[in-house]
Design an enzyme around this catalytic site. Structure first.
Site, PDB file in Angstrom:
ATOM      1  N   GLY A   1      58.186  37.405  67.642  1.00  0.00           N
ATOM      2  CA  GLY A   1      57.706  36.220  66.915  1.00  0.00           C
ATOM      3  C   GLY A   1      56.282  35.798  67.650  1.00  0.00           C
TER       4      GLY A   1
ATOM      5  N   ALA B   1      47.397  32.775  62.828  1.00  0.00           N
ATOM      6  CA  ALA B   1      48.655  33.754  62.734  1.00  0.00           C
ATOM      7  C   ALA B   1      48.441  34.406  61.511  1.00  0.00           C
ATOM      8  CB  ALA B   1      49.704  33.019  62.765  1.00  0.00           C
TER       9      ALA B   1
ATOM     10  N   HIS C   1      50.391  16.658  36.245  1.00  0.00           N
ATOM     11  CA  HIS C   1      50.038  15.325  36.657  1.00  0.00           C
ATOM     12  C   HIS C   1      51.166  14.462  36.824  1.00  0.00           C
ATOM     13  CE1 HIS C   1      48.177  11.421  36.447  1.00  0.00           C
ATOM     14  NE2 HIS C   1      48.924  11.019  35.762  1.00  0.00           N
TER      15      HIS C   1
END
Ligand code: NAI
Length: 476
Positions: free
Chosen positions: A38, A323, A447
């Site tokens: 990671g 990243a 909307h």
């Protein structure tokens, strides 16, 4: 000796994504990571800071309240927040491990050193030595291709005496168990501003010391000024054009000595002055991998280095240290190794800075070299004119879009405001398809949403925003 199609060095967002993609491409893959899978993103960067950011944002609404609510009492435990952050990190890191396992990627935990490069012509594989973490033993593996994805680490200056206790980097600040009474942040770039915003919300007294005349100096000037105004309105002290001579532990924590002779004392000093590349111990020089003037690994449009079969991705090559850019690089390398000739293209590369409200940017921005010979128009739309923003009590901010005069193509956007990174994601998609003002206008936006700001800002570049009064258009 085990033999692989690809050996990926580094298990961050560049490396693990390259490994997962390569496995999908049917390759036999090894990945070597000296710490945790990671990389910086999951363990010490994007993810843990966003946990703190979202908690700080929640705290901010508790403190300042929202219309109609009177919050009389609230409490928090910072250590619990850190524990939650650790939970999120370990879930994601564990997830990466599971995915790699499921795709039969061999994961080695240790330090890699490239002994020899692959020789494509003679089909000789590279040899990589791994010093394994568990018992310090050394093994060697062979691979037809190598992907270098070793990332970067916080930059250190000897005079700043980083002791990792009182004088710390972004690595350590994420693990402190209590909120410091005060914190001095050296460097008002992305990391400095994100932590200033977080710790200020948690009631630390924050001072930022920046060498250059402005904060976030690589961002659009208007964004930099707007952010400066927001941060100072929250009582963060910002000093620009300041030279730090020395930092040393002492006093209530550490003392920052400025070139002017002034001393600033704080419980913690965060040094966030950029990042260094993790390329020193890989053996690159010995095998002849070329570097550019900045010391980054030179790659071509396929992310291949000057040595056929050796690829590089992420922070160690040209481009911003992000990243998602690293992961994109990883996919490019992986696809090219698999034989699909795909060239990288960063022209629609977005990025976000998580201050409150957050900043989002994609493509070109005013002042960029890439605009020197381009005739462009600027459109703007304010959050204060968007129904959803008012409903959410998020009226602070604006989006600015650049469109090319000749073609109407959207060539860049930057803005600050609630969920701005999500709005920029839409513009990124339009830019990916070379979209124009018409494409933004005729894309139907639900909307009420903040996303309605996108077509309005785009249309404003030609003076045709629907919900904006433009006196130039109706001169009698
Ligand atoms: P940076 O390059 O963004 O900012 C460093 C700042 O420190 C600059 O403003 C520089 O002028 C200043 N500085 C340098 N030396 C100094 C000195 N001696 N005294 C005072 N100021 C000094 O680097 P930062 O903030 O460390 O971030 C590193 C990288 O991580 C960046 O490239 C950024 O893109 C990435 N990052 C991305 C994030 C995101 O996408 N949201 C979040 C955090 C980091």
């Amino acid at each position: 000796m085990d033999n692989f199609d690809i050996c990926v060095i580094g298990g961050g967002p560049a490396g693990y994504v390259a490994a997962l993609k390569s496995a999908l491409n049917g390759m036999k893959v090894a990945i070597i990571e000296k710490d945790k899978l990671g990389g910086t993103c999951l363990n010490r960067g994007c993810i843990p800071t966003k946990v703190l950011y979202s908690k700080a944002k929640f705290l901010s609404s508790l403190k300042s309240g929202v219309s109609g609510f009177h919050i009389n009492k609230y409490n928090y435990n910072y250590e619990d927040i850190i524990n939650y952050k650790d939970e999120v990190v370990s879930t994601l890191v564990g997830g990466v491990g599971k995915l790699l396992k499921a795709r039969n990627v061999n994961v080695f935990n240790g330090n890699a050193f490239i002994i020899s490069a692959p020789v494509k012509k003679n089909n000789i594989a590279a040899v990589i030595k791994i010093k394994e973490n568990n018992d310090n033993s050394e093994i060697e593996i062979a691979a037809s291709n190598i992907i270098i994805a070793t990332g970067s680490s916080p930059a250190m200056i000897p005079a700043f005496h980083i002791d990792h206790a009182h004088i710390i980097t972004s690595d350590e600040i994420l693990n402190i168990k209590s909120v410091p009474e005060d914190i001095a942040i050296i460097g008002a770039g992305v990391i400095g501003c994100e932590f200033a915003n977080i710790f200020n919300e948690f009631n630390s007294k924050v001072i930022m010391l920046e060498l250059l005349p402005s904060i976030l100096s690589t961002e659009d000037k208007e964004i930099s000024k707007f952010t400066h105004k927001i941060l100072t309105s929250k009582n963060i002290e910002i000093r620009t054009s300041v030279e730090v001579a020395d930092i040393s532990a002492g006093g209530r924590g550490a003392v920052v000595s400025l070139k002017t002779g002034e001393n600033i004392e704080a419980e913690k000093v965060l040094v966030s002055i950029g990042r260094n590349l993790n390329t020193g111990s890989l053996g690159l020089k010995e095998i002849g991998v070329e570097l550019d003037v900045k010391g980054k690994i030179k790659t071509d449009a396929h992310n291949e280095t000057n040595i056929p079969g050796i690829y590089a991705c992420g922070d160690v090559i040209d481009g911003p240290m992000l990243a998602h850019k690293a992961s994109y690089d990883g996919v490019i390398a992986s696809e090219n190794i698999a034989g699909r000739k795909i060239e990288k293209n960063y022209s629609a590369l977005p990025w976000s800075i998580y201050v409150s409200p957050p900043i989002g940017t994609v493509g070109l921005k005013e002042g960029d070299k890439g605009l020197e010979n381009v005739k462009y128009r600027v459109g703007r739309f304010s959050y204060a004119a968007n129904g959803m923003a008012l409903a959410m009590e998020e009226k602070e901010g604006f989006l600015k879009v650049l469109t090319e005069e000749e073609t109407g193509r959207i060539i860049g956007a930057t803005g600050i405001g609630a969920d701005m990174p999500e709005l920029v994601a839409e513009i990124t998609a339009i830019m990916h398809f070379n979209g124009t003002i018409n494409d933004a206008e005729f894309t139907i936006h639900s909307h009420p949403t903040l996303s309605e700001i996108v077509p309005e800002a785009v249309l404003d570049s030609i003076g045709e925003a629907i919900h904006k009064y433009n006196p130039r258009m109706f001169k009698k």
